[in-house]
Design a protein around this motif. Structure first.
Motif, PDB file in Angstrom:
ATOM      1  N   ALA A  53       0.837  -1.202   0.000  1.00  0.00           N
ATOM      2  CA  ALA A  53       0.000   0.000   0.000  1.00  0.00           C
ATOM      3  C   ALA A  53       0.868   1.246   0.000  1.00  0.00           C
ATOM      4  N   GLU A  54       0.283   2.354  -0.427  1.00  0.00           N
ATOM      5  CA  GLU A  54       1.098   3.549  -0.633  1.00  0.00           C
ATOM      6  C   GLU A  54       1.614   4.169   0.663  1.00  0.00           C
ATOM      7  N   GLU A  55       0.796   4.199   1.691  1.00  0.00           N
ATOM      8  CA  GLU A  55       1.153   4.972   2.886  1.00  0.00           C
ATOM      9  C   GLU A  55       1.635   4.089   4.033  1.00  0.00           C
ATOM     10  N   ILE A  72      -3.154  -1.305  -2.393  1.00  0.00           N
ATOM     11  CA  ILE A  72      -4.070  -0.229  -1.968  1.00  0.00           C
ATOM     12  C   ILE A  72      -3.492   1.152  -2.280  1.00  0.00           C
ATOM     13  N   ASP A  73      -4.260   1.954  -2.980  1.00  0.00           N
ATOM     14  CA  ASP A  73      -3.984   3.393  -3.035  1.00  0.00           C
ATOM     15  C   ASP A  73      -5.211   4.066  -2.420  1.00  0.00           C
ATOM     16  N   PRO A  74      -5.073   4.550  -1.182  1.00  0.00           N
ATOM     17  CA  PRO A  74      -6.269   5.027  -0.469  1.00  0.00           C
ATOM     18  C   PRO A  74      -6.946   6.214  -1.148  1.00  0.00           C
ATOM     19  N   ILE A  75      -6.139   7.142  -1.660  1.00  0.00           N
ATOM     20  CA  ILE A  75      -6.674   8.216  -2.506  1.00  0.00           C
ATOM     21  C   ILE A  75      -5.714   8.359  -3.681  1.00  0.00           C
ATOM     22  N   ASP A  76      -6.183   8.072  -4.863  1.00  0.00           N
ATOM     23  CA  ASP A  76      -5.377   8.345  -6.052  1.00  0.00           C
ATOM     24  C   ASP A  76      -5.919   9.637  -6.660  1.00  0.00           C
ATOM     25  N   GLY A  77      -4.993  10.562  -6.930  1.00  0.00           N
ATOM     26  CA  GLY A  77      -5.413  11.895  -7.350  1.00  0.00           C
ATOM     27  C   GLY A  77      -5.499  12.821  -6.142  1.00  0.00           C
ATOM     28  N   TYR A 199       0.466   0.044  -6.850  1.00  0.00           N
ATOM     29  CA  TYR A 199      -0.835   0.358  -6.209  1.00  0.00           C
ATOM     30  C   TYR A 199      -1.609   1.417  -7.000  1.00  0.00           C
ATOM     31  N   ASP A 200      -0.918   2.178  -7.877  1.00  0.00           N
ATOM     32  CA  ASP A 200      -1.619   3.179  -8.700  1.00  0.00           C
ATOM     33  C   ASP A 200      -2.510   2.507  -9.751  1.00  0.00           C
ATOM     34  N   TYR A 201      -2.061   1.341 -10.269  1.00  0.00           N
ATOM     35  CA  TYR A 201      -2.744   0.806 -11.458  1.00  0.00           C
ATOM     36  C   TYR A 201      -3.311  -0.603 -11.330  1.00  0.00           C
TER      37      TYR A 201
HETATM   38 CA    CA Z   1      -1.607   7.065  -6.728  1.00  0.00          CA
END
Ligand code: CA
Ligand code: IPD
Ligand code: CA
Length: 248
Positions: A53-55, A72-77, A199-201
């Motif tokens: 995951a990202e964070e 997991i990307d909890p918020i992308d963008g 996790y972005d894609y």
């Molecule tokens: Ca992202």
């Protein structure tokens, strides 16, 4: 989860925001809260599974790169989320086995949309089947060239300048999940990025594929989400070879 994100978005003036690698690489309290909630649910339901995951220090490569892994990307963008470019942000949860995404979900709280796909089962938006476009000529195609942050710009200019000239229309949501899911809904025909993280894609990749599209590295080679590759090319499949030809 989507309601929580929408509510926080509405109150974003009071949101706690910090920076990561550069001044415009943002992290909000919402990224952390959403990830924490998703991680807790996975750990309860599938305690043996790996999480990437990202964070919060969960972005170390998993011990078994071919094992069952949630991405997991909890918020992308996040930039759009913080600055109010509505609704171009999403919550992304993918599931990969042998490095291939086999299930994915992307929630777009700003539009009340939920994209879901499972290997072999098709792709859906709010329960309705979605299919990629049938555009097959570069001159009438619409591509997202994801401009990312300044750290990626030189490479983007170098690799995608000919594409920018050749393609009918250029867009940039700067939210990978939105660009990718827009291919699955036939609103766009292609998406390119020089350096996405898995996790972005991962989630949007299976959504595009199950809608009939194709997602590869920039040279057309297949993706294993933990192969160390960075470039991502997604298309409605019909345009894929022509896109590879103009990517430097
Ligand atoms: Ca992202
Ligand atoms: C970003 C988005 C954006 C891409 C960046 C990513 P974030 O993710 O996906 O489209 O260009 O490279 O970092 O930071 O908003 O989760
Ligand atoms: Ca993020």
């Amino acid at each position: 989860m989507a309601i929580f994100v929408r509510t926080k978005y509405a109150m974003r003036d009071g949101m706690r925001v910090s920076t990561k690698r550069e001044a415009n690489d943002l992290l909000t309290e919402v990224d952390l809260a959403v990830q924490e909630e998703i991680v807790a649910r996975i750990r309860t339901a599938f305690p043996e599974d790996q999480i990437f995951a990202e964070e919060n220090g969960l972005h170390e490569l998993p011990a078994n790169r071919d094992g069952r892994t949630w991405l997991i990307d909890p918020i992308d963008g996040t930039q759009n989320f913080v600055r109010g470019l509505f609704p171009a942000f999403g919550v992304s949860l993918g599931f990969a086995v042998n490095g291939k995404p086999v299930a994915g979900g992307v929630a777009v709280p700003g539009k009340g949309e939920l994209f879901l796909a499972e290997k072999g089962g098709g792709a859906f938006r709010n329960g309705e089947r979605i299919v990629v476009s049938d555009v097959d000529a570069m001159g009438s195609a619409r591509a997202e060239i994801d401009f990312s942050g300044p750290w990626d710009r030189e490479e983007i200019l170098q690799k995608f300048s000919p594409l920018m000239v050749a393609i009918g229309q250029v867009r940039c949501h700067c939210a990978a999940v939105i660009g990718l899911c827009s291919i699955a809904t036939a609103d766009m025909d292609a998406y390119v990025h020089v350096a996405l993280n898995p996790y972005d894609y991962a989630a949007a990749m299976i959504i595009v594929e199950e809608a009939g599209g194709l997602v590869t590295r920039l040279d057309g080679s297949p993706i294993h989400v933990f192969d160390g590759g960075r470039g991502v090319l997604a298309s409605n499949r019909l345009l894929h070879d022509a896109l590879i030809d103009v990517i430097v």
